[in-house]
Scaffold this active site. Sequence first.
Site, PDB file in Angstrom:
ATOM      1  N   HIS A 113       0.678  -1.076   0.107  1.00 25.96           N
ATOM      2  CA  HIS A 113      -0.047  -0.054   0.155  1.00 25.96           C
ATOM      3  C   HIS A 113       0.718   1.240   0.152  1.00 25.96           C
ATOM      4  O   HIS A 113       0.598   2.216  -0.649  1.00 25.96           O
ATOM      5  CB  HIS A 113      -1.084   0.035   1.194  1.00 25.96           C
ATOM      6  CG  HIS A 113      -1.921  -1.032   1.120  1.00 25.96           C
ATOM      7  ND1 HIS A 113      -2.511  -1.686   2.383  1.00 25.96           N
ATOM      8  CD2 HIS A 113      -1.977  -2.044   0.342  1.00 25.96           C
ATOM      9  CE1 HIS A 113      -3.160  -2.653   2.147  1.00 25.96           C
ATOM     10  NE2 HIS A 113      -2.992  -2.967   0.684  1.00 25.96           N
ATOM     11  N   HIS A 150      -9.270  -1.936  -4.534  1.00 26.59           N
ATOM     12  CA  HIS A 150      -8.421  -2.296  -3.661  1.00 26.59           C
ATOM     13  C   HIS A 150      -7.466  -3.489  -4.385  1.00 26.59           C
ATOM     14  O   HIS A 150      -6.159  -3.184  -4.350  1.00 26.59           O
ATOM     15  CB  HIS A 150      -8.729  -2.816  -2.404  1.00 26.59           C
ATOM     16  CG  HIS A 150      -7.462  -3.121  -1.493  1.00 26.59           C
ATOM     17  ND1 HIS A 150      -7.094  -2.069  -0.788  1.00 26.59           N
ATOM     18  CD2 HIS A 150      -6.755  -4.079  -1.405  1.00 26.59           C
ATOM     19  CE1 HIS A 150      -5.745  -2.677  -0.131  1.00 26.59           C
ATOM     20  NE2 HIS A 150      -5.691  -3.854  -0.427  1.00 26.59           N
ATOM     21  N   ASP A 206      -3.379  -2.747  -4.825  1.00 26.97           N
ATOM     22  CA  ASP A 206      -2.542  -3.679  -4.735  1.00 26.97           C
ATOM     23  C   ASP A 206      -1.618  -4.037  -6.001  1.00 26.97           C
ATOM     24  O   ASP A 206      -0.418  -4.112  -5.860  1.00 26.97           O
ATOM     25  CB  ASP A 206      -3.107  -5.329  -4.293  1.00 26.97           C
ATOM     26  CG  ASP A 206      -3.594  -5.128  -2.793  1.00 26.97           C
ATOM     27  OD1 ASP A 206      -3.038  -4.410  -2.094  1.00 26.97           O
ATOM     28  OD2 ASP A 206      -4.278  -6.046  -2.460  1.00 26.97           O
ATOM     29  N   HIS A 235      -1.194 -11.176  -4.830  1.00 27.52           N
ATOM     30  CA  HIS A 235       0.057 -10.670  -4.723  1.00 27.52           C
ATOM     31  C   HIS A 235       1.147 -11.466  -5.373  1.00 27.52           C
ATOM     32  O   HIS A 235       2.228 -11.224  -5.945  1.00 27.52           O
ATOM     33  CB  HIS A 235       0.688 -10.370  -3.211  1.00 27.52           C
ATOM     34  CG  HIS A 235      -0.121  -9.108  -2.839  1.00 27.52           C
ATOM     35  ND1 HIS A 235      -0.071  -7.921  -3.200  1.00 27.52           N
ATOM     36  CD2 HIS A 235      -0.762  -9.253  -1.714  1.00 27.52           C
ATOM     37  CE1 HIS A 235      -1.046  -7.280  -2.332  1.00 27.52           C
ATOM     38  NE2 HIS A 235      -1.383  -8.030  -1.477  1.00 27.52           N
TER      39      HIS A 235
HETATM   40 ZN   LIG Z   1      -3.816  -4.299  -0.277  1.00 33.68          ZN
END
Ligand SMILES: [Zn+2]
Length: 314
Positions: free
Chosen positions: A84, A240, A244, A266
């Site tokens: 973030h 969001h 990311d 991720h």
């Molecule tokens: Zn995140």
Amino acid sequence: MSNWPCDYNQAWTLARASERSGVGLHSGQTSRVRLQPSERAGYWVGWLDDPGLPLHRLDPECVADTRLCTALTLGQRRLATVEHLLAALAGCGVSQAELWVEGEEVPLLDGSALPWVEAIGESGLRNCGRRQVPVLPADPILIHQGTGFALAQPADSLRLSAAVDYPQPAIGRQFFSLELTPDLFVEAIAPARTFGFREQVDQLLAAGLIKGGALDNALVCDGDDWLNPPLRFADEPVRHKLLDLLGDLALVGLPRAHVFAYRGSHGLHTALAAAIATAQVDGLPPVGMASDSLPRTLSTASVTTGPLPSPARP
Ligand SMILES: [Zn+2]
């Protein structure tokens, strides 16, 4: 600060230092990050609690773990949940900065990038001339992982798109796409908070994770509903995901490309960043060369994805 750069064509650093501290999502420990100007391109991590250690430039090879967050190994040290903060820096147009850290995890703050945007706004920005941009091969880079994929295709500017598809009706299918500018990042992406699922909370706590998770720093989905409404946007989860994606791409630098992540994680995002970095190595121009001064054609054989990290939870 409200006058953000109009695009990502110039290099910017911070005008002066700013600092934030708070609890880390996974460790539950309080940590501190001081943002400082850098004369060199890229993001550099130093340690407030061990200032003798050399600064470490962040790149996709630093990625050590992508379960629930992006965690890096930096020499002898580890730094978790960088995404973030990196999204805030990259999104606001800051292409070079020093991040001085006390602790092992970047504070989660409110679960979005907004508190970091505010810190960057306090610092102000200083122009550093022409930006160095990673060069993409002419053919798209495509990474598969589980049921998700990420794709990067050269373009004249940066367009980010994300799609999610969850069985939980509170989220369901969402898609968000925008041609990113610092202003749009601050307005439409930075405020979107991290989210999780009620049924996973006990499991994660038992695994020693999310010790710093709380209803004021993460949205918790409970099937048809949210445990802690209201949402900041009706489609806050997919925004969001875009946040990311941007934070993980920042490890290699923002390309001029259309980047699309379907069911992103991720693991997927950082594998894409690593493939972009590999394309620099195999395709001659190093990361950091200005793309408009270099040929934009690389052989498809140079596009390799390497072994993929294990699937990560959304
Ligand atoms: Zn995140």
